[in-house]
Scaffold this motif. Sequence first.
Motif, mmCIF file in Angstrom:
data_model
loop_
_atom_site.group_PDB
_atom_site.id
_atom_site.type_symbol
_atom_site.label_atom_id
_atom_site.label_comp_id
_atom_site.label_asym_id
_atom_site.label_seq_id
_atom_site.Cartn_x
_atom_site.Cartn_y
_atom_site.Cartn_z
ATOM 1 N N LEU A 75 1.254 -0.690 -0.160
ATOM 2 C CA LEU A 75 -0.518 0.196 -0.171
ATOM 3 C C LEU A 75 0.707 1.472 -0.279
ATOM 4 O O LEU A 75 1.099 2.143 -0.774
ATOM 5 N N LEU A 76 1.897 1.042 0.600
ATOM 6 C CA LEU A 76 3.054 2.490 0.309
ATOM 7 C C LEU A 76 3.853 2.118 -0.438
ATOM 8 O O LEU A 76 3.507 3.474 -0.883
ATOM 9 N N ALA A 77 4.062 1.866 -1.632
ATOM 10 C CA ALA A 77 4.496 1.466 -2.678
ATOM 11 C C ALA A 77 3.902 1.973 -3.883
ATOM 12 O O ALA A 77 3.741 2.800 -4.717
ATOM 13 N N MET A 78 2.373 1.168 -3.134
ATOM 14 C CA MET A 78 1.336 2.160 -4.423
ATOM 15 C C MET A 78 1.377 3.597 -3.839
ATOM 16 O O MET A 78 0.633 4.592 -5.225
ATOM 17 N N ALA A 79 1.445 3.605 -2.680
ATOM 18 C CA ALA A 79 1.074 5.535 -2.404
ATOM 19 C C ALA A 79 2.226 6.237 -3.513
ATOM 20 O O ALA A 79 1.918 7.229 -3.975
ATOM 21 N N PHE A 80 3.222 6.227 -3.377
ATOM 22 C CA PHE A 80 4.678 6.310 -4.127
ATOM 23 C C PHE A 80 4.017 6.479 -5.648
ATOM 24 O O PHE A 80 4.616 7.675 -5.975
ATOM 25 N N ASP A 81 3.208 5.329 -6.238
ATOM 26 C CA ASP A 81 3.263 5.461 -7.806
ATOM 27 C C ASP A 81 2.415 6.726 -7.063
ATOM 28 O O ASP A 81 2.280 7.276 -8.937
ATOM 29 N N ARG A 82 1.175 6.882 -6.770
ATOM 30 C CA ARG A 82 -0.195 7.944 -7.144
ATOM 31 C C ARG A 82 0.792 9.482 -6.864
ATOM 32 O O ARG A 82 0.536 10.304 -7.653
ATOM 33 N N ALA A 119 8.463 -5.461 15.128
ATOM 34 C CA ALA A 119 8.084 -5.958 14.372
ATOM 35 C C ALA A 119 6.673 -4.818 13.316
ATOM 36 O O ALA A 119 6.742 -4.718 12.136
ATOM 37 N N LEU A 120 5.677 -4.822 14.278
ATOM 38 C CA LEU A 120 4.251 -3.541 14.026
ATOM 39 C C LEU A 120 5.004 -2.060 13.900
ATOM 40 O O LEU A 120 4.647 -1.692 12.996
ATOM 41 N N PHE A 121 5.882 -1.619 14.283
ATOM 42 C CA PHE A 121 6.525 -0.130 14.154
ATOM 43 C C PHE A 121 7.032 -0.036 13.059
ATOM 44 O O PHE A 121 7.217 1.031 11.929
ATOM 45 N N SER A 122 7.588 -0.961 13.173
ATOM 46 C CA SER A 122 8.684 -0.602 11.867
ATOM 47 C C SER A 122 8.109 -1.007 10.520
ATOM 48 O O SER A 122 9.138 -0.962 9.566
ATOM 49 N N THR A 123 7.212 -1.764 10.317
ATOM 50 C CA THR A 123 6.667 -2.457 9.267
ATOM 51 C C THR A 123 4.525 -1.374 9.207
ATOM 52 O O THR A 123 5.085 -0.282 8.573
ATOM 53 N N THR A 124 3.807 -1.566 9.566
ATOM 54 C CA THR A 124 2.678 -0.567 10.009
ATOM 55 C C THR A 124 2.903 1.027 10.533
ATOM 56 O O THR A 124 2.613 1.887 10.345
ATOM 57 N N GLY A 125 3.302 1.402 11.656
ATOM 58 C CA GLY A 125 3.535 2.041 12.294
ATOM 59 C C GLY A 125 4.782 2.916 11.019
ATOM 60 O O GLY A 125 4.456 4.027 11.527
ATOM 61 N N PHE A 126 5.679 2.348 10.435
ATOM 62 C CA PHE A 126 6.396 3.331 9.149
ATOM 63 C C PHE A 126 5.631 3.513 8.487
ATOM 64 O O PHE A 126 5.570 4.771 7.685
ATOM 65 N N PRO A 145 2.269 7.125 8.665
ATOM 66 C CA PRO A 145 2.633 8.389 8.154
ATOM 67 C C PRO A 145 2.929 8.647 6.869
ATOM 68 O O PRO A 145 3.328 9.270 6.238
ATOM 69 N N CYS A 146 4.333 7.925 6.238
ATOM 70 C CA CYS A 146 4.595 7.304 4.894
ATOM 71 C C CYS A 146 3.245 7.813 3.967
ATOM 72 O O CYS A 146 2.936 8.033 3.082
ATOM 73 N N ILE A 147 2.513 6.970 4.066
ATOM 74 C CA ILE A 147 1.226 7.241 3.238
ATOM 75 C C ILE A 147 0.383 8.071 3.244
ATOM 76 O O ILE A 147 0.255 8.941 2.171
ATOM 77 N N LEU A 148 0.209 8.564 4.898
ATOM 78 C CA LEU A 148 -0.145 10.406 4.854
ATOM 79 C C LEU A 148 0.139 11.557 4.444
ATOM 80 O O LEU A 148 -0.429 12.354 4.162
ATOM 81 N N LEU A 149 1.597 11.298 4.559
ATOM 82 C CA LEU A 149 2.282 12.392 4.225
ATOM 83 C C LEU A 149 2.335 11.861 2.598
ATOM 84 O O LEU A 149 2.435 13.165 1.746
ATOM 85 N N SER A 150 2.582 11.405 1.666
ATOM 86 C CA SER A 150 2.289 11.375 0.124
ATOM 87 C C SER A 150 0.678 12.453 0.153
ATOM 88 O O SER A 150 1.538 12.975 -1.237
ATOM 89 N N TYR A 151 -0.533 11.844 0.850
ATOM 90 C CA TYR A 151 -1.467 12.094 0.264
ATOM 91 C C TYR A 151 -1.486 13.742 0.993
ATOM 92 O O TYR A 151 -1.925 14.804 -0.057
#
Length: 316
Positions: free
Chosen positions: A117-124, A204-211, A214-220
């Motif tokens: 989903l993060l990669a798709m946000a970068f694509d958009r 594991a949680l914070f280094s994946t979904t926790g990272f 916020p990156c998806i939110l920033l991209s939008y």
Amino acid sequence: MLVLNNTSAQPVIFLLTGIPGLRADQVWFSIPFCLLYVIALSGNSMILLVVFCEPSLHAPMYYFLSMLSATDLSLSLCTLSTTLGVLWLDAREINLNVCIAQMFFLHGFTFMESGVLLAMAFDRFVAICDPLRYTTILTNTRIAQIGVTVLIRNVAVMLPVVLFVKKLSFCSSLVLSHSYCYHVDLIQLSCSDNRINSILGLFALFSTTGFDCPCILLSYILIIRSVLSIASSEERQKAFNTCISHISAVAIFYIPLISLSLVHRYGRSAPPFIHTIMANVFLLIPPVLNPIIYSVKTKQIRKAIIKVLMQRQSHV
């Protein structure tokens, strides 16, 4: 008290849980669950098929969509056998090694969905904010590198979790709270010190979904700023429309995840079957809805599905 570990002569056997308090009606609950699994498996398989078969869909956006469908398909297959086994046949027993393997793939594919989903946000972001360089930035090689990076990240964060779970000792109470093996559920049954396991799970949680979140939110935020600078309202609407499917996919992944966390933390007074149903639905919502959303909202996908179905029908 009987203490068991993964190296003892006596194998560690856990008992999965179906619908607490509604065991007599579990067969009826299996019908909608089975239907959801069928929709998830067939829908994601169809997306993968049309992206593979249709040359017009050999583009970055659809490659990322096929990664999402492959992840959703794998996530559904992770829990299919145990969930339907418990609901249909009351087959509750699962040994520790199988349980750990299921836990590894279950959490790994969940984290992988977040990464895709993060990669798709970068694509958009690239498509809207830097359209002239879109094809030079998102080459096939770079898309493959992104996919491999997401995969390596998930394996890297999950391997320590698995290795430390194997070191735990378990007491006589071996009843899990779900119809599948969940890390927090598993370590809570141990009668040895599980603080390291809890720390590794949180890492594991914070280094994946926790990272990723916020990156998806920033991209939008950057996408919205870029779109609002476009003079034509028609062009603004067109740009936003290309993001609707992805925003929906992000929402149906993160909202149930956050809701489930809140229910586990603050909804302890709720009946146990509410927790169980929510935990199962959380795993099924993205695989079920993602293919439907992309089929309805993306004209190219919809046309490709119709074309493939008509070709298959003509060959019959």
